[in-house]
Motif scaffolding. Structure first.
Motif, mmCIF file in Angstrom:
data_model
loop_
_atom_site.group_PDB
_atom_site.id
_atom_site.type_symbol
_atom_site.label_atom_id
_atom_site.label_comp_id
_atom_site.label_asym_id
_atom_site.label_seq_id
_atom_site.Cartn_x
_atom_site.Cartn_y
_atom_site.Cartn_z
ATOM 1 N N ILE A 107 0.837 -1.208 0.000
ATOM 2 C CA ILE A 107 0.000 0.000 0.000
ATOM 3 C C ILE A 107 0.872 1.260 0.000
ATOM 4 O O ILE A 107 0.671 2.163 -0.793
ATOM 5 N N GLU A 108 1.866 1.313 0.899
ATOM 6 C CA GLU A 108 2.710 2.514 0.950
ATOM 7 C C GLU A 108 3.822 2.480 -0.095
ATOM 8 O O GLU A 108 4.285 3.519 -0.547
ATOM 9 N N GLY A 109 4.236 1.262 -0.478
ATOM 10 C CA GLY A 109 5.286 1.152 -1.492
ATOM 11 C C GLY A 109 6.683 1.433 -0.963
ATOM 12 O O GLY A 109 7.609 1.672 -1.745
ATOM 13 N N ALA A 110 6.851 1.410 0.347
ATOM 14 C CA ALA A 110 8.166 1.731 0.923
ATOM 15 C C ALA A 110 9.012 0.477 1.191
ATOM 16 O O ALA A 110 10.223 0.512 1.085
ATOM 17 N N HIS A 111 8.361 -0.611 1.545
ATOM 18 C CA HIS A 111 9.045 -1.876 1.899
ATOM 19 C C HIS A 111 10.135 -1.649 2.945
ATOM 20 O O HIS A 111 11.276 -2.098 2.789
ATOM 21 N N THR A 112 9.763 -0.961 3.998
ATOM 22 C CA THR A 112 10.696 -0.751 5.117
ATOM 23 C C THR A 112 10.797 -2.019 5.977
ATOM 24 O O THR A 112 11.879 -2.395 6.413
ATOM 25 N N TRP A 113 9.646 -2.673 6.218
ATOM 26 C CA TRP A 113 9.633 -3.845 7.101
ATOM 27 C C TRP A 113 9.970 -5.116 6.342
ATOM 28 O O TRP A 113 9.657 -5.248 5.160
ATOM 29 N N ASP A 114 10.542 -6.068 7.069
ATOM 30 C CA ASP A 114 10.753 -7.411 6.527
ATOM 31 C C ASP A 114 10.922 -8.367 7.709
ATOM 32 O O ASP A 114 10.932 -7.928 8.866
ATOM 33 N N PHE A 115 11.048 -9.631 7.408
ATOM 34 C CA PHE A 115 11.317 -10.623 8.453
ATOM 35 C C PHE A 115 12.791 -11.006 8.421
ATOM 36 O O PHE A 115 13.411 -11.046 7.364
ATOM 37 N N MET A 116 13.321 -11.329 9.604
ATOM 38 C CA MET A 116 14.684 -11.838 9.711
ATOM 39 C C MET A 116 14.661 -13.044 10.647
ATOM 40 O O MET A 116 13.940 -13.028 11.650
ATOM 41 N N GLY A 117 15.435 -14.082 10.339
ATOM 42 C CA GLY A 117 15.537 -15.240 11.212
ATOM 43 C C GLY A 117 14.401 -16.222 11.012
ATOM 44 O O GLY A 117 13.438 -15.963 10.303
ATOM 45 N N ARG A 118 14.523 -17.372 11.680
ATOM 46 C CA ARG A 118 13.534 -18.437 11.525
ATOM 47 C C ARG A 118 13.095 -18.928 12.898
ATOM 48 O O ARG A 118 13.796 -18.769 13.889
ATOM 49 N N GLY A 119 11.921 -19.584 12.928
ATOM 50 C CA GLY A 119 11.427 -20.186 14.164
ATOM 51 C C GLY A 119 11.347 -19.168 15.289
ATOM 52 O O GLY A 119 10.904 -18.036 15.085
ATOM 53 N N ILE A 120 11.800 -19.533 16.471
ATOM 54 C CA ILE A 120 11.687 -18.626 17.620
ATOM 55 C C ILE A 120 12.625 -17.423 17.498
ATOM 56 O O ILE A 120 12.531 -16.476 18.260
ATOM 57 N N GLU A 121 13.549 -17.459 16.538
ATOM 58 C CA GLU A 121 14.456 -16.317 16.316
ATOM 59 C C GLU A 121 13.855 -15.302 15.344
ATOM 60 O O GLU A 121 14.460 -14.254 15.102
ATOM 61 N N CYS A 122 12.699 -15.597 14.780
ATOM 62 C CA CYS A 122 12.136 -14.717 13.752
ATOM 63 C C CYS A 122 11.734 -13.361 14.353
ATOM 64 O O CYS A 122 11.176 -13.294 15.446
ATOM 65 N N ARG A 123 12.052 -12.297 13.642
ATOM 66 C CA ARG A 123 11.726 -10.928 14.074
ATOM 67 C C ARG A 123 11.312 -10.120 12.862
ATOM 68 O O ARG A 123 11.761 -10.387 11.754
ATOM 69 N N VAL A 124 10.518 -9.062 13.104
ATOM 70 C CA VAL A 124 10.337 -8.072 12.047
ATOM 71 C C VAL A 124 11.467 -7.054 12.189
ATOM 72 O O VAL A 124 11.884 -6.724 13.306
ATOM 73 N N ILE A 125 11.971 -6.608 11.042
ATOM 74 C CA ILE A 125 13.083 -5.651 11.053
ATOM 75 C C ILE A 125 12.778 -4.493 10.107
ATOM 76 O O ILE A 125 11.972 -4.628 9.185
#
Ligand code: SF4
Ligand code: SF4
Ligand code: FES
Length: 237
Positions: free
Chosen positions: A163-181
């Motif tokens: 919607i915003e077209g910025a793509h600032t957020w993403d995911f990093m890591g897997r399983g219990i280490e997964c975070r939004v960055i």
């Protein structure tokens, strides 16, 4: 070209659908409520949280209604003791995985996870809490992210990208280490892509993304902008 119309049944009610619609879309059009968490109308459905699982006659496994297309003659059931137990277990695992301490959360009483807990009758958690020590990034001048409340639904990632077209957020890591960055795991406040539009904050179902300056229970999410923006995009020539 004329649209192909299907007939199916949901909870014993005969309904019609346009070919390509999902079970969730057809159910909602017919006033049948299926709980959801990662799904948000206007964003690409990803089938991540499994809250919307339903039973389909003749199919041994449970299917996520938000990404399963309706089919001719399908017999769908949305409320059974088995589904209720699955949904309750999913909510319990989400509560146990991070630190959802509602009483001190800025989104207390304005939180979709809390609403789901009430809806599935969750009055305690039957698995051990993990109590992870996760960080808070308050470097953005207007917003903050508290990873302790994140349920990894990905709504922030999709709204910022689609919607915003910025793509600032993403995911990093897997399983219990997964975070939004933000950006390449840089502090949000130093992001060169974020436009400070606030869309991610308002689609976040929990108290993870919030506006600064709010006290406990003050952070109300405003989702109204999303259907409006989606309609405007669809109306573009
Ligand atoms: S404020 Fe807007 S641009 Fe910035 S991360 Fe959120 S959705 Fe993306
Ligand atoms: S920050 Fe909010 S919207 Fe983003 S993945 Fe976590 S819970 Fe979902
Ligand atoms: S709402 Fe369907 S999988 Fe999350």
């Amino acid at each position: 070209m004329s649209e192909s119309i299907l007939t199916l049944s949901i909870d014993g009610k005969d309904v019609s659908a346009v070919a390509g619609q999902t079970i969730l879309e057809v159910a909602r059009e017919n006033g049948i409520a299926i709980p959801t968490l990662c799904y948000l109308q206007g964003l690409t459905p990803v089938g991540a949280c499994r809250m919307c699982l339903v039973e389909v006659k003749g199919v041994p496994k449970l299917l996520p209604a938000c990404v399963t297309r309706a089919a001719e003659g399908m017999e769908v059931t949305t409320q059974t003791p088995r589904l209720q137990e699955y949904r309750r277990t999913i909510v319990e695992l989400l509560f146990a995985e991070r630190n959802h301490v509602c009483a001190v959360c800025v989104s207390n009483n304005h939180c979709e996870l809390q609403d789901l807990a009430r809806r599935v009758g969750m009055n305690h958690v039957r698995v051990p809490y993990r109590y992870p020590r996760l960080g808070v990034d308050a470097t953005h001048p207007r917003f903050a992210v508290d990873h302790n409340r994140c349920v990894l639904c990905g709504r922030c990632v999709r709204v910022c990208d689609e919607i915003e077209g910025a793509h600032t957020w993403d995911f990093m890591g897997r399983g219990i280490e997964c975070r939004v960055i933000t950006d390449m795991n840089q502090p949000w406040g130093s992001s060169e892509t974020c436009t400070s539009c606030g869309k991610c904050v308002h689609v976040c179902p929990t108290g993870t993304l919030t506006e600064k300056g709010r006290a406990a229970a003050e952070m109300k999410k405003r989702l109204q902008f999303l259907p409006y923006l989606t309609l405007m995009r669809e109306a573009r020539p």
